[in-house]
Design a protein around this motif. Sequence first.
Motif, PDB file in Angstrom:
ATOM      1  N   PHE A   1      33.018  48.985  71.654  1.00 25.82           N
ATOM      2  CA  PHE A   1      33.632  48.469  72.890  1.00 25.82           C
ATOM      3  C   PHE A   1      32.953  49.069  74.114  1.00 25.82           C
ATOM      4  N   ARG A   2      32.588  50.333  74.017  1.00 20.91           N
ATOM      5  CA  ARG A   2      31.876  50.978  75.122  1.00 20.91           C
ATOM      6  C   ARG A   2      30.505  50.344  75.324  1.00 20.91           C
ATOM      7  N   ALA A   3      29.832  50.028  74.217  1.00 25.58           N
ATOM      8  CA  ALA A   3      28.495  49.426  74.311  1.00 25.58           C
ATOM      9  C   ALA A   3      28.577  48.052  74.978  1.00 25.58           C
TER      10      ALA A   3
ATOM     11  N   VAL B   1      36.248  50.239  80.223  1.00 26.23           N
ATOM     12  CA  VAL B   1      36.283  49.845  78.805  1.00 26.23           C
ATOM     13  C   VAL B   1      37.638  49.280  78.362  1.00 26.23           C
ATOM     14  N   SER B   2      38.738  49.791  78.883  1.00 25.58           N
ATOM     15  CA  SER B   2      40.029  49.271  78.412  1.00 25.58           C
ATOM     16  C   SER B   2      40.261  47.821  78.839  1.00 25.58           C
ATOM     17  N   PRO B   3      40.038  47.459  80.106  1.00 25.88           N
ATOM     18  CA  PRO B   3      40.181  46.038  80.468  1.00 25.88           C
ATOM     19  C   PRO B   3      39.233  45.131  79.676  1.00 25.88           C
ATOM     20  N   VAL B   4      38.013  45.585  79.443  1.00 24.42           N
ATOM     21  CA  VAL B   4      37.067  44.770  78.656  1.00 24.42           C
ATOM     22  C   VAL B   4      37.602  44.592  77.233  1.00 24.42           C
ATOM     23  N   SER B   5      38.174  45.662  76.679  1.00 26.80           N
ATOM     24  CA  SER B   5      38.679  45.621  75.295  1.00 26.80           C
ATOM     25  C   SER B   5      39.895  44.719  75.137  1.00 26.80           C
ATOM     26  N   ALA B   6      40.534  44.381  76.247  1.00 26.75           N
ATOM     27  CA  ALA B   6      41.724  43.527  76.172  1.00 26.75           C
ATOM     28  C   ALA B   6      41.357  42.041  76.107  1.00 26.75           C
TER      29      ALA B   6
ATOM     30  N   ILE C   1      46.818  50.784  78.948  1.00 25.74           N
ATOM     31  CA  ILE C   1      46.226  49.441  78.785  1.00 25.74           C
ATOM     32  C   ILE C   1      46.055  49.121  77.300  1.00 25.74           C
ATOM     33  N   ASP C   2      45.585  50.095  76.513  1.00 27.94           N
ATOM     34  CA  ASP C   2      45.325  49.852  75.084  1.00 27.94           C
ATOM     35  C   ASP C   2      46.614  49.544  74.319  1.00 27.94           C
ATOM     36  N   SER C   3      47.717  50.176  74.725  1.00 29.28           N
ATOM     37  CA  SER C   3      48.986  49.955  74.018  1.00 29.28           C
ATOM     38  C   SER C   3      49.691  48.693  74.498  1.00 29.28           C
ATOM     39  N   GLY C   4      49.380  48.282  75.726  1.00 32.68           N
ATOM     40  CA  GLY C   4      50.119  47.170  76.314  1.00 32.68           C
ATOM     41  C   GLY C   4      49.449  45.818  76.188  1.00 32.68           C
ATOM     42  N   ARG C   5      48.204  45.779  75.725  1.00 32.61           N
ATOM     43  CA  ARG C   5      47.506  44.488  75.700  1.00 32.61           C
ATOM     44  C   ARG C   5      48.109  43.562  74.640  1.00 32.61           C
ATOM     45  N   ALA C   6      47.881  42.242  74.840  1.00 31.88           N
ATOM     46  CA  ALA C   6      48.487  41.249  73.941  1.00 31.88           C
ATOM     47  C   ALA C   6      47.778  41.212  72.586  1.00 31.88           C
TER      48      ALA C   6
ATOM     49  N   GLY D   1      39.374  53.935  65.443  1.00 25.35           N
ATOM     50  CA  GLY D   1      39.591  52.989  66.529  1.00 25.35           C
ATOM     51  C   GLY D   1      41.028  52.960  66.970  1.00 25.35           C
ATOM     52  N   ARG D   2      41.512  51.758  67.296  1.00 31.83           N
ATOM     53  CA  ARG D   2      42.896  51.587  67.748  1.00 31.83           C
ATOM     54  C   ARG D   2      43.659  50.611  66.851  1.00 31.83           C
ATOM     55  N   ASP D   3      42.917  49.704  66.203  1.00 25.56           N
ATOM     56  CA  ASP D   3      43.559  48.619  65.448  1.00 25.56           C
ATOM     57  C   ASP D   3      42.951  48.471  64.057  1.00 25.56           C
ATOM     58  N   ILE D   4      42.389  49.558  63.534  1.00 21.97           N
ATOM     59  CA  ILE D   4      41.686  49.446  62.242  1.00 21.97           C
ATOM     60  C   ILE D   4      42.690  49.196  61.111  1.00 21.97           C
TER      61      ILE D   4
ATOM     62  N   VAL E   1      36.044  39.339  73.330  1.00 16.20           N
ATOM     63  CA  VAL E   1      35.337  40.596  73.039  1.00 16.20           C
ATOM     64  C   VAL E   1      35.824  41.132  71.697  1.00 16.20           C
ATOM     65  N   ARG E   2      37.136  41.131  71.517  1.00 14.88           N
ATOM     66  CA  ARG E   2      37.693  41.657  70.270  1.00 14.88           C
ATOM     67  C   ARG E   2      37.232  40.820  69.070  1.00 14.88           C
ATOM     68  N   GLY E   3      37.211  39.507  69.240  1.00 13.63           N
ATOM     69  CA  GLY E   3      36.792  38.629  68.141  1.00 13.63           C
ATOM     70  C   GLY E   3      35.353  38.887  67.740  1.00 13.63           C
TER      71      GLY E   3
ATOM     72  N   ASP F   1      32.293  54.248  64.449  1.00 17.63           N
ATOM     73  CA  ASP F   1      33.036  54.506  65.684  1.00 17.63           C
ATOM     74  C   ASP F   1      33.185  53.167  66.418  1.00 17.63           C
ATOM     75  N   THR F   2      34.343  52.519  66.239  1.00 18.02           N
ATOM     76  CA  THR F   2      34.497  51.195  66.860  1.00 18.02           C
ATOM     77  C   THR F   2      34.680  51.297  68.379  1.00 18.02           C
ATOM     78  N   GLY F   3      35.182  52.453  68.841  1.00 10.37           N
ATOM     79  CA  GLY F   3      35.279  52.651  70.293  1.00 10.37           C
ATOM     80  C   GLY F   3      33.895  52.572  70.931  1.00 10.37           C
TER      81      GLY F   3
HETATM   82  O1   DC Z   1      37.827  55.666  71.112  1.00  9.11           O
HETATM   83  P1   DC Z   1      37.220  55.465  72.488  1.00  9.11           P
HETATM   84  O2   DC Z   1      37.923  56.254  73.560  1.00  9.11           O
HETATM   85  O3   DC Z   1      35.752  55.659  72.536  1.00  9.11           O
HETATM   86  O4   DC Z   1      37.498  53.909  72.815  1.00  9.11           O
HETATM   87  C1   DC Z   1      37.146  53.370  74.048  1.00  9.11           C
HETATM   88  C2   DC Z   1      38.007  52.155  74.321  1.00  9.11           C
HETATM   89  O5   DC Z   1      37.701  51.119  73.392  1.00  9.11           O
HETATM   90  C3   DC Z   1      39.491  52.363  74.238  1.00  9.11           C
HETATM   91  O6   DC Z   1      40.049  52.714  75.490  1.00  9.11           O
HETATM   92  C4   DC Z   1      40.028  51.033  73.769  1.00  9.11           C
HETATM   93  C5   DC Z   1      38.866  50.380  73.077  1.00  9.11           C
HETATM   94  N1   DC Z   1      39.004  50.276  71.628  1.00  9.11           N
HETATM   95  C6   DC Z   1      39.758  49.243  71.141  1.00  9.11           C
HETATM   96  O7   DC Z   1      40.343  48.496  71.916  1.00  9.11           O
HETATM   97  N2   DC Z   1      39.843  49.028  69.796  1.00  9.11           N
HETATM   98  C7   DC Z   1      39.222  49.847  68.947  1.00  9.11           C
HETATM   99  N3   DC Z   1      39.302  49.625  67.635  1.00  9.11           N
HETATM  100  C8   DC Z   1      38.464  50.937  69.432  1.00  9.11           C
HETATM  101  C9   DC Z   1      38.392  51.146  70.791  1.00  9.11           C
END
Ligand code: DC
Length: 229
Positions: free
Chosen positions: A47-49, A107-112, A187-192, A137-140, A116-118, A42-44
């Motif tokens: 990011f939450r952690a 979590v979404s601003p942190v994930s952008a 936020i998740d769809s719009g980030r760079a 996740g979102r970008d697997i 953090v992503r790296g 669970d990659t989300g």
């Molecule tokens: O799947 P979730 O709702 O637990 O994910 C929480 C946040 O983590 C989500 O709003 C965006 C981020 N996320 C991400 O940017 N990339 C991923 N692969 C997984 C989650």
Amino acid sequence: MSTAASTSRTGSLVIAVDGTSGSGKSSTSRGVAERLGLRYLDTGAMFRAMTWWLLREGIDVRDEAAVAAAAGRPTIESGTDPLAPTIVVDGTDVSVAIRSDEVNAAVSPVSAVPEVRGRLLDLQREAIGEGGIVVEGRDIGSVVWPQAEVKVYLSADPDARAQRRTAEQGGTDVASTQQSLLERDRIDSGRATAPLTMAEGAVHVDSTHLTLAEVIDRIVALATGAERA
Ligand code: DC
């Protein structure tokens, strides 16, 4: 029962499940992993952690430079048993704490933040390792593991997502849950960096009118097909 678990390539199979917040990715991914005898990541939760740790450290999660500078500090360990997934930060199990409203909002601003992503990308690829895993996740399928044998993009109507998520949490305020889900999607769809998108080669599954068992069946069928290919 599927025979995929007994075929020779299941051991290295990677199933990527991406999609919007609340589309049922977690229940689906865990169910598929259980059915096929695979691990589950669970990659989300990662990011939450990270977000939970930043909040605990008193770091301003809206200060991108501060978040970037701190991103390398916490140790984050993911347990990949689909029956009992765990997420541990600096030795503390945060499986419950990472589902709080405070973490949801940050979590979404942190994930952008690219740093953090790296950092988490390295941990995610390490956890995937030799494969044999369902990763949500979102970008697997687009960034983390574009070579995944099976890629699914899971979606559902916002009303259905909000109702399911509210019920899961034992709450009653569907409207505010929906607002929180849609804000995260925006936020998740719009980030760079690595935005939520349907990866090339992904199969779109709309779960609005499907039961969980039906969604799991569809993905197991795709995986069984990938095994034979
Ligand atoms: O799947 P979730 O709702 O637990 O994910 C929480 C946040 O983590 C989500 O709003 C965006 C981020 N996320 C991400 O940017 N990339 C991923 N692969 C997984 C989650």
